[in-house]
Design a protein around this motif. Sequence first.
Motif, PDB file in Angstrom:
ATOM      1  N   GLN A  55      30.928  31.259  56.632  1.00 58.15           N
ATOM      2  CA  GLN A  55      30.367  31.426  54.581  1.00 58.15           C
ATOM      3  C   GLN A  55      31.486  32.073  54.229  1.00 58.15           C
ATOM      4  O   GLN A  55      32.366  32.745  54.673  1.00 58.15           O
ATOM      5  CB  GLN A  55      29.222  32.475  54.694  1.00 58.15           C
ATOM      6  CG  GLN A  55      27.755  31.818  55.810  1.00 58.15           C
ATOM      7  CD  GLN A  55      26.506  32.678  55.340  1.00 58.15           C
ATOM      8  OE1 GLN A  55      27.014  33.228  54.299  1.00 58.15           O
ATOM      9  NE2 GLN A  55      25.951  33.203  56.204  1.00 58.15           N
ATOM     10  N   TYR A  67      31.990  33.272  49.884  1.00 58.70           N
ATOM     11  CA  TYR A  67      31.458  34.341  49.182  1.00 58.70           C
ATOM     12  C   TYR A  67      32.170  34.156  48.060  1.00 58.70           C
ATOM     13  O   TYR A  67      32.941  32.941  47.528  1.00 58.70           O
ATOM     14  CB  TYR A  67      31.430  35.985  49.248  1.00 58.70           C
ATOM     15  CG  TYR A  67      31.209  36.106  50.815  1.00 58.70           C
ATOM     16  CD1 TYR A  67      29.543  35.927  51.149  1.00 58.70           C
ATOM     17  CD2 TYR A  67      31.801  36.563  51.559  1.00 58.70           C
ATOM     18  CE1 TYR A  67      29.337  36.310  52.018  1.00 58.70           C
ATOM     19  CE2 TYR A  67      30.878  36.407  53.086  1.00 58.70           C
ATOM     20  CZ  TYR A  67      29.967  36.374  53.655  1.00 58.70           C
ATOM     21  OH  TYR A  67      28.898  36.535  54.677  1.00 58.70           O
ATOM     22  N   ARG A  87      26.520  28.351  61.279  1.00 60.24           N
ATOM     23  CA  ARG A  87      25.554  28.859  60.426  1.00 60.24           C
ATOM     24  C   ARG A  87      26.484  28.845  59.303  1.00 60.24           C
ATOM     25  O   ARG A  87      26.941  29.196  58.996  1.00 60.24           O
ATOM     26  CB  ARG A  87      25.026  30.246  60.538  1.00 60.24           C
ATOM     27  CG  ARG A  87      23.600  30.774  59.649  1.00 60.24           C
ATOM     28  CD  ARG A  87      23.281  32.307  60.157  1.00 60.24           C
ATOM     29  NE  ARG A  87      22.788  33.087  59.076  1.00 60.24           N
ATOM     30  CZ  ARG A  87      21.858  33.690  58.645  1.00 60.24           C
ATOM     31  NH1 ARG A  87      20.657  32.813  59.845  1.00 60.24           N
ATOM     32  NH2 ARG A  87      21.693  34.581  57.794  1.00 60.24           N
ATOM     33  N   LYS A 133      21.602  31.133  50.014  1.00 60.49           N
ATOM     34  CA  LYS A 133      21.806  32.621  49.851  1.00 60.49           C
ATOM     35  C   LYS A 133      21.391  32.793  48.192  1.00 60.49           C
ATOM     36  O   LYS A 133      22.373  31.595  47.581  1.00 60.49           O
ATOM     37  CB  LYS A 133      22.802  33.491  49.781  1.00 60.49           C
ATOM     38  CG  LYS A 133      22.676  34.450  50.821  1.00 60.49           C
ATOM     39  CD  LYS A 133      24.412  34.588  51.491  1.00 60.49           C
ATOM     40  CE  LYS A 133      24.204  34.971  53.156  1.00 60.49           C
ATOM     41  NZ  LYS A 133      25.668  36.112  52.868  1.00 60.49           N
ATOM     42  N   GLU A 155      22.433  39.360  65.178  1.00 59.22           N
ATOM     43  CA  GLU A 155      23.613  39.116  63.814  1.00 59.22           C
ATOM     44  C   GLU A 155      23.778  40.073  62.821  1.00 59.22           C
ATOM     45  O   GLU A 155      22.708  40.311  63.062  1.00 59.22           O
ATOM     46  CB  GLU A 155      22.554  37.531  63.301  1.00 59.22           C
ATOM     47  CG  GLU A 155      23.093  37.325  62.437  1.00 59.22           C
ATOM     48  CD  GLU A 155      23.228  35.897  61.360  1.00 59.22           C
ATOM     49  OE1 GLU A 155      22.560  35.561  61.925  1.00 59.22           O
ATOM     50  OE2 GLU A 155      24.207  35.757  59.973  1.00 59.22           O
ATOM     51  N   ARG A 201      27.173  41.809  61.892  1.00 55.54           N
ATOM     52  CA  ARG A 201      28.561  43.200  62.325  1.00 55.54           C
ATOM     53  C   ARG A 201      29.223  43.142  63.992  1.00 55.54           C
ATOM     54  O   ARG A 201      29.338  43.779  64.359  1.00 55.54           O
ATOM     55  CB  ARG A 201      28.218  44.693  62.013  1.00 55.54           C
ATOM     56  CG  ARG A 201      27.942  45.307  60.416  1.00 55.54           C
ATOM     57  CD  ARG A 201      27.311  46.224  60.065  1.00 55.54           C
ATOM     58  NE  ARG A 201      26.445  47.262  60.878  1.00 55.54           N
ATOM     59  CZ  ARG A 201      24.782  46.591  60.388  1.00 55.54           C
ATOM     60  NH1 ARG A 201      24.661  45.595  59.487  1.00 55.54           N
ATOM     61  NH2 ARG A 201      24.224  46.581  61.178  1.00 55.54           N
ATOM     62  N   GLY A 214      30.083  35.809  62.568  1.00 54.96           N
ATOM     63  CA  GLY A 214      30.337  35.188  61.232  1.00 54.96           C
ATOM     64  C   GLY A 214      32.169  36.273  60.937  1.00 54.96           C
ATOM     65  O   GLY A 214      32.794  35.596  61.361  1.00 54.96           O
ATOM     66  N   THR A 215      31.859  37.014  60.310  1.00 58.33           N
ATOM     67  CA  THR A 215      32.971  38.037  59.602  1.00 58.33           C
ATOM     68  C   THR A 215      34.334  38.499  60.247  1.00 58.33           C
ATOM     69  O   THR A 215      35.648  37.295  59.910  1.00 58.33           O
ATOM     70  CB  THR A 215      32.840  39.523  58.783  1.00 58.33           C
ATOM     71  OG1 THR A 215      31.538  39.344  58.119  1.00 58.33           O
ATOM     72  CG2 THR A 215      33.698  39.685  58.706  1.00 58.33           C
TER      73      THR A 215
HETATM   74  C1  LIG Z   1      22.930  40.542  55.510  1.00 59.45           C
HETATM   75  C2  LIG Z   1      23.557  39.372  55.009  1.00 59.45           C
HETATM   76  O1  LIG Z   1      23.939  38.479  53.605  1.00 59.45           O
HETATM   77  N1  LIG Z   1      23.631  38.472  56.479  1.00 59.45           N
HETATM   78  C3  LIG Z   1      24.814  37.273  56.174  1.00 59.45           C
HETATM   79  C4  LIG Z   1      23.910  36.267  56.903  1.00 59.45           C
HETATM   80  O2  LIG Z   1      23.992  35.091  56.220  1.00 59.45           O
HETATM   81  C5  LIG Z   1      26.488  37.290  55.812  1.00 59.45           C
HETATM   82  O3  LIG Z   1      26.738  37.026  54.814  1.00 59.45           O
HETATM   83  C6  LIG Z   1      27.090  37.727  57.108  1.00 59.45           C
HETATM   84  O4  LIG Z   1      28.477  37.382  56.949  1.00 59.45           O
HETATM   85  C7  LIG Z   1      26.277  36.971  58.577  1.00 59.45           C
HETATM   86  O5  LIG Z   1      25.031  37.443  58.888  1.00 59.45           O
HETATM   87  C8  LIG Z   1      26.980  37.642  59.705  1.00 59.45           C
HETATM   88  O6  LIG Z   1      26.799  39.175  60.286  1.00 59.45           O
HETATM   89  P1  LIG Z   1      28.013  39.381  60.357  1.00 59.45           P
HETATM   90  O7  LIG Z   1      29.923  38.427  58.955  1.00 59.45           O
HETATM   91  O8  LIG Z   1      28.269  40.582  60.291  1.00 59.45           O
HETATM   92  O9  LIG Z   1      29.015  38.397  61.451  1.00 59.45           O
END
Ligand SMILES: CC(=O)N[C@H](C=O)[C@@H](O)[C@H](O)[C@H](O)COP(=O)(O)O
Length: 224
Positions: free
Chosen positions: A16, A18, A45, A68, A182, A184, A205-206
């Motif tokens: 993802q 932003y 995802r 989103k 999922e 952090r 994700g991040t």
């Molecule tokens: C809370 C929210 O909006 N979570 C979103 C859900 O899709 C994403 O921004 C996150 O990146 C994703 O959940 C993975 O988590 P992390 O990027 O921390 O690994």
Amino acid sequence: MLNLQTLRSSLIVSCQAYPGEPMRDPQTTAQVAQSAVIGGAAAVRVQGLSDIARVRSAVEVPIIGLWKDGHDGVFITPTLHHALACAGAGAHIVALDGTRRERPDGLSLAQTIASVHEGSNALVMADCGSAADAVAAAEAGADIIGTTLAGYTGERPKTDGPDLELLAEIAALDLGLPLIAEGRIHTPAQGRAALDAGAFAVVVGTAITHPATITGWFADALAP
Ligand SMILES: CC(=O)N[C@H](C=O)[C@@H](O)[C@H](O)[C@H](O)COP(=O)(O)O
């Protein structure tokens, strides 16, 4: 319909970017997703209809799709309309807000999930923020429970890494559904710890797909 057992103990990579970011482009998302698959992602995802559609034609692995809309409250695939659109764009699994909060279209979570099942072949992942959410989502007919919203709804502290305590608490409830960790998970060891705490699979994700944040971690560590 997707056989979820293919995802047991696997890594799922969230791809993802932003709003306003340089990498916010469906082709870029597809290339990131392809790279994740080369590295061993068993599923990806993906946010947004154009990204879901583009990634669907670029990779063979299952896609968890979400849409989103907004930043606060119920914003992850907030309505039935959003959920069916994700399925229509090619998501094998639709991730949606699985909390007990009121939904913008006034439907209950159970009504939403039933309508996704009726109107598509997609499974539903309920993005939860607490154990109480997970119980309610299981009762509402979710196919998968995710801890995506732990630390973002006020019910749980925002832990530095994954909320392992919550994972263990939900796992102990034996809800009979795959539990996906999922949020952090920033290191391979944290991913392993999430599985050890009872997760069925892990979404990162991040730490894999958001270079601006990763760069910031290094820059901060080097700052005088
Ligand atoms: C809370 C929210 O909006 N979570 C979103 C859900 O899709 C994403 O921004 C996150 O990146 C994703 O959940 C993975 O988590 P992390 O990027 O921390 O690994």
